[in-house]
Design a protein around this motif. Sequence first.
Motif, PDB file in Angstrom:
ATOM      1  N   ASP A  89       0.805  -1.214   0.000  1.00 32.02           N
ATOM      2  CA  ASP A  89       0.000   0.000   0.000  1.00 32.02           C
ATOM      3  C   ASP A  89       0.842   1.269   0.000  1.00 32.02           C
ATOM      4  OD1 ASP A  89      -2.341  -1.435  -0.008  1.00 32.02           O
ATOM      5  OD2 ASP A  89      -2.711  -1.244   2.148  1.00 32.02           O
ATOM      6  N   ARG A  90       2.037   1.194   0.585  1.00 34.40           N
ATOM      7  CA  ARG A  90       2.820   2.417   0.753  1.00 34.40           C
ATOM      8  C   ARG A  90       4.302   2.125   0.593  1.00 34.40           C
ATOM      9  NH1 ARG A  90       2.006   6.603   5.834  1.00 34.40           N
ATOM     10  NH2 ARG A  90       3.259   8.325   4.992  1.00 34.40           N
ATOM     11  N   ARG A  91       4.932   2.789  -0.351  1.00 32.07           N
ATOM     12  CA  ARG A  91       6.353   2.573  -0.607  1.00 32.07           C
ATOM     13  C   ARG A  91       7.192   3.411   0.355  1.00 32.07           C
ATOM     14  NH1 ARG A  91       9.753   3.854  -6.208  1.00 32.07           N
ATOM     15  NH2 ARG A  91      11.453   2.352  -5.816  1.00 32.07           N
ATOM     16  N   GLN A  92       7.859   2.737   1.281  1.00 23.03           N
ATOM     17  CA  GLN A  92       8.682   3.431   2.270  1.00 23.03           C
ATOM     18  C   GLN A  92      10.075   2.813   2.423  1.00 23.03           C
ATOM     19  OE1 GLN A  92       5.375   2.974   5.239  1.00 23.03           O
ATOM     20  NE2 GLN A  92       5.944   5.062   5.796  1.00 23.03           N
ATOM     21  N   TYR A  93      10.339   1.768   1.640  1.00 20.12           N
ATOM     22  CA  TYR A  93      11.645   1.090   1.653  1.00 20.12           C
ATOM     23  C   TYR A  93      11.927   0.409   2.992  1.00 20.12           C
ATOM     24  CZ  TYR A  93      12.148   4.383  -2.246  1.00 20.12           C
ATOM     25  OH  TYR A  93      11.938   5.124  -3.395  1.00 20.12           O
ATOM     26  N   LEU A  94      10.908   0.060   3.761  1.00 22.53           N
ATOM     27  CA  LEU A  94      11.109  -0.535   5.078  1.00 22.53           C
ATOM     28  C   LEU A  94      11.783  -1.906   4.941  1.00 22.53           C
ATOM     29  CD1 LEU A  94       7.696   0.290   6.808  1.00 22.53           C
ATOM     30  CD2 LEU A  94       9.848   1.537   6.984  1.00 22.53           C
ATOM     31  N   GLY A  95      13.055  -2.004   5.350  1.00 29.91           N
ATOM     32  CA  GLY A  95      13.802  -3.247   5.306  1.00 29.91           C
ATOM     33  C   GLY A  95      14.267  -3.676   3.935  1.00 29.91           C
ATOM     34  N   ALA A  96      14.017  -2.859   2.919  1.00 31.40           N
ATOM     35  CA  ALA A  96      14.147  -3.302   1.538  1.00 31.40           C
ATOM     36  C   ALA A  96      15.577  -3.268   0.999  1.00 31.40           C
ATOM     37  CB  ALA A  96      13.256  -2.448   0.640  1.00 31.40           C
ATOM     38  N   THR A  97      15.788  -4.101  -0.016  1.00 29.80           N
ATOM     39  CA  THR A  97      16.963  -3.994  -0.878  1.00 29.80           C
ATOM     40  C   THR A  97      16.690  -2.885  -1.881  1.00 29.80           C
ATOM     41  OG1 THR A  97      17.572  -6.318  -0.664  1.00 29.80           O
ATOM     42  CG2 THR A  97      18.324  -5.162  -2.648  1.00 29.80           C
ATOM     43  N   VAL A  98      17.584  -1.903  -1.972  1.00 25.32           N
ATOM     44  CA  VAL A  98      17.377  -0.780  -2.884  1.00 25.32           C
ATOM     45  C   VAL A  98      18.412  -0.817  -4.003  1.00 25.32           C
ATOM     46  CG1 VAL A  98      16.149   0.761  -1.320  1.00 25.32           C
ATOM     47  CG2 VAL A  98      18.627   0.705  -1.231  1.00 25.32           C
ATOM     48  N   GLY A  99      17.946  -0.539  -5.213  1.00 30.47           N
ATOM     49  CA  GLY A  99      18.776  -0.553  -6.412  1.00 30.47           C
ATOM     50  C   GLY A  99      17.887  -0.347  -7.641  1.00 30.47           C
ATOM     51  N   ARG A 100      18.436  -0.225  -8.875  1.00 30.79           N
ATOM     52  CA  ARG A 100      19.806  -0.535  -9.179  1.00 30.79           C
ATOM     53  C   ARG A 100      20.796   0.416  -8.533  1.00 30.79           C
ATOM     54  NH1 ARG A 100      20.947  -2.303 -15.489  1.00 30.79           N
ATOM     55  NH2 ARG A 100      19.099  -3.634 -15.596  1.00 30.79           N
ATOM     56  N   TYR A 101      20.363   1.652  -8.335  1.00 35.10           N
ATOM     57  CA  TYR A 101      21.288   2.600  -7.730  1.00 35.10           C
ATOM     58  C   TYR A 101      20.667   3.156  -6.461  1.00 35.10           C
ATOM     59  CZ  TYR A 101      25.238   5.678  -7.301  1.00 35.10           C
ATOM     60  OH  TYR A 101      26.400   6.259  -6.851  1.00 35.10           O
ATOM     61  N   ALA A 102      21.193   2.706  -5.309  1.00 39.89           N
ATOM     62  CA  ALA A 102      20.743   3.244  -4.030  1.00 39.89           C
ATOM     63  C   ALA A 102      21.085   4.725  -3.958  1.00 39.89           C
ATOM     64  CB  ALA A 102      21.425   2.499  -2.880  1.00 39.89           C
ATOM     65  N   ASN A 103      20.185   5.495  -3.330  1.00 37.11           N
ATOM     66  CA  ASN A 103      20.334   6.939  -3.197  1.00 37.11           C
ATOM     67  C   ASN A 103      19.979   7.638  -4.508  1.00 37.11           C
ATOM     68  OD1 ASN A 103      21.088   9.501  -1.946  1.00 37.11           O
ATOM     69  ND2 ASN A 103      22.345   8.261  -0.562  1.00 37.11           N
ATOM     70  N   ARG A 104      20.409   8.877  -4.666  1.00 34.67           N
ATOM     71  CA  ARG A 104      19.890   9.722  -5.739  1.00 34.67           C
ATOM     72  C   ARG A 104      20.846   9.875  -6.916  1.00 34.67           C
ATOM     73  NH1 ARG A 104      18.124  11.365  -0.852  1.00 34.67           N
ATOM     74  NH2 ARG A 104      15.924  11.955  -0.677  1.00 34.67           N
ATOM     75  N   ILE A 105      20.230  10.049  -8.090  1.00 38.90           N
ATOM     76  CA  ILE A 105      20.954  10.440  -9.297  1.00 38.90           C
ATOM     77  C   ILE A 105      20.290  11.705  -9.823  1.00 38.90           C
ATOM     78  CG2 ILE A 105      21.520   9.823 -11.681  1.00 38.90           C
ATOM     79  CD1 ILE A 105      21.868   6.987 -10.812  1.00 38.90           C
ATOM     80  N   ALA A 106      21.070  12.760  -9.926  1.00 42.02           N
ATOM     81  CA  ALA A 106      20.541  14.081 -10.283  1.00 42.02           C
ATOM     82  C   ALA A 106      19.872  14.067 -11.644  1.00 42.02           C
ATOM     83  CB  ALA A 106      21.674  15.110 -10.264  1.00 42.02           C
ATOM     84  N   HIS A 107      18.631  14.584 -11.667  1.00 43.78           N
ATOM     85  CA  HIS A 107      17.841  14.712 -12.898  1.00 43.78           C
ATOM     86  C   HIS A 107      17.641  13.365 -13.595  1.00 43.78           C
ATOM     87  CE1 HIS A 107      18.389  18.937 -12.191  1.00 43.78           C
ATOM     88  NE2 HIS A 107      19.694  18.830 -12.327  1.00 43.78           N
ATOM     89  N   GLY A 108      17.965  12.259 -12.906  1.00 47.20           N
ATOM     90  CA  GLY A 108      17.786  10.942 -13.497  1.00 47.20           C
ATOM     91  C   GLY A 108      18.627  10.708 -14.723  1.00 47.20           C
ATOM     92  N   LYS A 109      19.780  11.364 -14.820  1.00 50.21           N
ATOM     93  CA  LYS A 109      20.624  11.236 -16.012  1.00 50.21           C
ATOM     94  C   LYS A 109      22.062  10.920 -15.619  1.00 50.21           C
ATOM     95  CE  LYS A 109      17.945  14.367 -18.960  1.00 50.21           C
ATOM     96  NZ  LYS A 109      17.452  13.298 -19.855  1.00 50.21           N
ATOM     97  N   PHE A 110      22.701  10.113 -16.433  1.00 48.92           N
ATOM     98  CA  PHE A 110      24.133   9.870 -16.295  1.00 48.92           C
ATOM     99  C   PHE A 110      24.688   9.459 -17.658  1.00 48.92           C
ATOM    100  CE2 PHE A 110      22.218   5.720 -15.758  1.00 48.92           C
ATOM    101  CZ  PHE A 110      23.087   4.842 -16.389  1.00 48.92           C
TER     102      PHE A 110
END
Length: 381
Positions: A89-110
């Motif tokens: 019901d709610r995306r909060q990353y509780l206990g989750a594996t995060v990826g492909r890239y954990a944390n932020r990528i500016a403007h979603g571009k690389f």
Amino acid sequence: MKSVTLLRSIFTASLLIPLAATAGQATRESFGHTADGQNVDIVTLTNSHGMRARVMSYGASLQSLLVPDRSGKLVDVVLGYDTLQGYLDRRQYLGATVGRYANRIAHGKFTLDGKTYSLTLNDGTNSLHGGTKGFDMQVWKVLDVKSGPTPSVTMEYVSPDGDQGYPGTLTVKATYMLSDDNQLKIAYVATTDKPTIVNLSNHTYWNLGGEGSGSVMDQTLMIPGNDITPVSDAASIPTGEIASVAGTPYDFRVAKPIGRDIRDGRSQQLLFGKGYDMNWVLSRKEIEPRVVARVEDPHSGRVMTVWSSKPGLQFYSGNFLDGTTVGKDHHIYRQGDAFVLEPQLFPDTPNHADFGSARLAPGDIYKNVIVYRFGIDQAAK
């Protein structure tokens, strides 16, 4: 003096309370189904001291972890939900594996090998924790469940070429292991069929007093990092600078309560994040696994040390828990009721040459092994 205090803090965590012995076990059962009918399994790992971890295949997530206090009482120290529906019901990353890239990528571009890639945006104008449907929202395949001295579960997710805008088919395995000396280990391994970027981590919300027990602000934290990567505004994108923590609220080189300096309005970084939400620089490259954080709850005596080889550590003080989340046993989670510690590469590394590289090429193996060691400080009050 600081180094002596640090060593004393690290070794204190090795003091464990023996509990009644039972065989290390791993059991598997259904935890429910997604809206499109996919079955989600939950695997329970129990060691010989009675410590218990529950790992679900939705997001390869740590759903709960029972840890003893100084009197041997087992309490769940992980925020989450009693049923799968809460996570859906709610995306909060509780206990989750995060990826492909954990944390932020500016403007979603690389840019990689001369080609620019555009990712899905889910954090304003930026991409966070893999985009609109990251690894935390996928049902992973349970490959192996093992009982024995170190019960474990291994899960796999195959992210197709172009998933959320990322190049290459990425095959990821996540293995959770619960050892007899009260260590929970998470081993992430990934391979690709074409050059891509990878940064995996775990996003468990911890409260060593027990989930739902209230604020973590008096729990003491040590991070052996001399620097942070400051951000430019509330979007939390690094400026590219490496800044010393000396004389700032971000200095946790000597353990202090999480809440001691969190209300220091002179720190623009704290204002941006509404509390701590920052990457600490632990090294400038990957090195041998070492302590990247130590947390102690003075009331229960529980101690957790976090080990990893990654150069960065994101520390988040639960700033956006706003009282609208009703978790396990109907507990309401409020601001500051948990903390997150994510060993990782630096945020937005692909857009900052000085931050190193997040590139993974065919034939290479990405690894991030995170170890949480639990113990007791009998002297804590």
